[in-house]
Design a protein around this motif. Structure first.
Motif, PDB file in Angstrom:
ATOM      1  N   PRO A 105      -0.733   5.967  10.800  1.00  0.00           N
ATOM      2  CA  PRO A 105      -1.257   6.191  12.278  1.00  0.00           C
ATOM      3  C   PRO A 105      -2.895   5.152  12.559  1.00  0.00           C
ATOM      4  CG  PRO A 105      -1.920   7.631  10.558  1.00  0.00           C
ATOM      5  CD  PRO A 105      -0.991   6.841   9.790  1.00  0.00           C
ATOM      6  N   MET A 106      -3.411   4.659  11.412  1.00  0.00           N
ATOM      7  CA  MET A 106      -4.700   3.934  11.712  1.00  0.00           C
ATOM      8  C   MET A 106      -4.319   2.529  11.634  1.00  0.00           C
ATOM      9  SD  MET A 106      -7.352   6.274   9.880  1.00  0.00           S
ATOM     10  CE  MET A 106      -8.774   5.527  10.341  1.00  0.00           C
ATOM     11  N   LEU A 107      -3.124   1.983  11.984  1.00  0.00           N
ATOM     12  CA  LEU A 107      -2.702   0.580  11.724  1.00  0.00           C
ATOM     13  C   LEU A 107      -3.521  -0.254  12.483  1.00  0.00           C
ATOM     14  CD1 LEU A 107      -0.903  -1.364  10.502  1.00  0.00           C
ATOM     15  CD2 LEU A 107       0.727  -1.055  12.054  1.00  0.00           C
ATOM     16  N   GLY A 108      -3.701  -0.059  13.846  1.00  0.00           N
ATOM     17  CA  GLY A 108      -4.430  -0.795  14.749  1.00  0.00           C
ATOM     18  C   GLY A 108      -4.135  -2.335  14.848  1.00  0.00           C
ATOM     19  N   PHE A 136      -7.585   0.798   0.552  1.00  0.00           N
ATOM     20  CA  PHE A 136      -6.493   0.359  -0.330  1.00  0.00           C
ATOM     21  C   PHE A 136      -5.680   1.444  -0.766  1.00  0.00           C
ATOM     22  CE2 PHE A 136      -9.091   1.668  -3.752  1.00  0.00           C
ATOM     23  CZ  PHE A 136      -7.886   2.206  -4.602  1.00  0.00           C
ATOM     24  N   MET A 137      -4.242   1.234  -0.835  1.00  0.00           N
ATOM     25  CA  MET A 137      -3.508   1.990  -1.485  1.00  0.00           C
ATOM     26  C   MET A 137      -2.545   1.454  -2.453  1.00  0.00           C
ATOM     27  SD  MET A 137      -1.796   4.711   1.593  1.00  0.00           S
ATOM     28  CE  MET A 137      -2.619   4.478   3.083  1.00  0.00           C
ATOM     29  N   ILE A 138      -2.078   2.006  -3.592  1.00  0.00           N
ATOM     30  CA  ILE A 138      -1.068   1.392  -4.309  1.00  0.00           C
ATOM     31  C   ILE A 138       0.220   2.134  -4.312  1.00  0.00           C
ATOM     32  CG2 ILE A 138      -0.292   0.815  -6.510  1.00  0.00           C
ATOM     33  CD1 ILE A 138      -3.639   0.591  -7.326  1.00  0.00           C
ATOM     34  N   TRP A 139       1.332   1.500  -4.009  1.00  0.00           N
ATOM     35  CA  TRP A 139       2.372   2.450  -3.773  1.00  0.00           C
ATOM     36  C   TRP A 139       3.640   1.781  -4.691  1.00  0.00           C
ATOM     37  CZ3 TRP A 139       3.307   1.031   2.309  1.00  0.00           C
ATOM     38  CH2 TRP A 139       2.243   1.900   3.089  1.00  0.00           C
ATOM     39  N   GLN A 140       4.486   2.704  -4.983  1.00  0.00           N
ATOM     40  CA  GLN A 140       5.780   2.391  -5.912  1.00  0.00           C
ATOM     41  C   GLN A 140       6.664   2.416  -4.770  1.00  0.00           C
ATOM     42  OE1 GLN A 140       5.788   1.689  -9.222  1.00  0.00           O
ATOM     43  NE2 GLN A 140       7.984   1.036  -8.791  1.00  0.00           N
ATOM     44  N   PHE A 167      -3.779  -3.174   1.793  1.00  0.00           N
ATOM     45  CA  PHE A 167      -5.046  -3.266   2.099  1.00  0.00           C
ATOM     46  C   PHE A 167      -5.112  -2.979   3.601  1.00  0.00           C
ATOM     47  CE2 PHE A 167      -4.637  -6.474  -1.206  1.00  0.00           C
ATOM     48  CZ  PHE A 167      -5.507  -6.553  -2.249  1.00  0.00           C
ATOM     49  N   GLY A 168      -5.922  -1.974   3.692  1.00  0.00           N
ATOM     50  CA  GLY A 168      -6.261  -1.499   5.251  1.00  0.00           C
ATOM     51  C   GLY A 168      -7.270  -2.437   5.688  1.00  0.00           C
ATOM     52  N   LYS A 169      -7.249  -3.067   6.679  1.00  0.00           N
ATOM     53  CA  LYS A 169      -7.933  -4.043   7.075  1.00  0.00           C
ATOM     54  C   LYS A 169      -9.170  -3.424   8.021  1.00  0.00           C
ATOM     55  CE  LYS A 169      -7.317  -8.081   5.809  1.00  0.00           C
ATOM     56  NZ  LYS A 169      -6.752  -9.223   6.308  1.00  0.00           N
ATOM     57  N   ALA A 170     -10.400  -3.766   8.055  1.00  0.00           N
ATOM     58  CA  ALA A 170     -11.411  -3.390   8.886  1.00  0.00           C
ATOM     59  C   ALA A 170     -11.299  -3.596  10.371  1.00  0.00           C
ATOM     60  CB  ALA A 170     -12.750  -3.697   8.550  1.00  0.00           C
ATOM     61  N   GLU A 201      -2.485  -5.382   5.026  1.00  0.00           N
ATOM     62  CA  GLU A 201      -2.013  -6.466   4.220  1.00  0.00           C
ATOM     63  C   GLU A 201      -1.141  -5.832   3.049  1.00  0.00           C
ATOM     64  OE1 GLU A 201      -3.582 -10.129   1.591  1.00  0.00           O
ATOM     65  OE2 GLU A 201      -4.584  -9.715   3.449  1.00  0.00           O
ATOM     66  N   ILE A 202       0.010  -6.140   2.805  1.00  0.00           N
ATOM     67  CA  ILE A 202       0.808  -5.827   1.598  1.00  0.00           C
ATOM     68  C   ILE A 202       0.900  -6.816   0.646  1.00  0.00           C
ATOM     69  CG2 ILE A 202       3.025  -4.733   0.812  1.00  0.00           C
ATOM     70  CD1 ILE A 202       3.336  -3.857   3.712  1.00  0.00           C
ATOM     71  N   ARG A 203       0.451  -6.687  -0.630  1.00  0.00           N
ATOM     72  CA  ARG A 203       0.715  -7.728  -1.667  1.00  0.00           C
ATOM     73  C   ARG A 203       1.334  -7.097  -2.825  1.00  0.00           C
ATOM     74  NH1 ARG A 203      -4.552 -11.229  -2.075  1.00  0.00           N
ATOM     75  NH2 ARG A 203      -3.187 -12.433  -3.454  1.00  0.00           N
TER      76      ARG A 203
END
Length: 139
Positions: A98-101, A79-83, A6-9, A106-108
């Motif tokens: 690069p946009m972490l900030g 959001f992104m879904i990663w394997q 989840f990329g947080k705002a 959040e990774i779940r």
């Protein structure tokens, strides 16, 4: 293992400020790296919360609340879904975003079929899901 990232705002992202060309290009490059590494399953950015709806329920009725919402630090911007092989790999990739900030990500982990073994028979566990649900491996 599959994880949802989840990329947080960030404060600016919820004030209808689109990303800069440079920020978009950096995120696009990062996404390409994820794809090339076989990590990326799916992902999308979300419009700001002024276009959002929040639905709550007390059990007998539902209430619809129109955005924007006050607390931006709790909002999901994308959001992104990663394997990945494990959570350590997911964290290593997330740190490269690069946009972490300051708002972070959040990774779940997803529930996998094996996590639900106590609720499913061995036959249900071994039967693949059909349609779109099966494509994404939704338990």
């Amino acid at each position: 293992m599959r994880v949802m990232v989840f990329g947080k705002a960030a404060d600016g992202s919820e004030k209808s400020a689109p990303p800069t060309k440079e920020a978009f290009a950096a995120m696009d490059q990062f996404t390409e790296e994820l794809v090339e590494a076989g990590i990326m399953v799916a992902g999308a950015g979300l419009q700001n919360n002024a276009q959002a709806k929040r639905i709550t329920s007390d059990g007998s009725s539902s209430k619809v609340i129109d955005g924007p919402f006050a607390e931006t630090h709790e909002l999901v911007a994308g959001f992104m879904i990663w394997q990945v092989k494990d959570m350590d790999e997911a964290v290593a990739w997330a740190k490269r975003n690069p946009m972490l900030g300051p708002s972070g990500v959040e990774i779940r982990p997803f529930y996998e079929a094996a996590d639900l073994a106590e609720y499913l028979t061995p036959e249900e566990l071994s039967t693949p899901r059909e349609g779109e649900r099966g494509k994404l491996g939704v338990a």
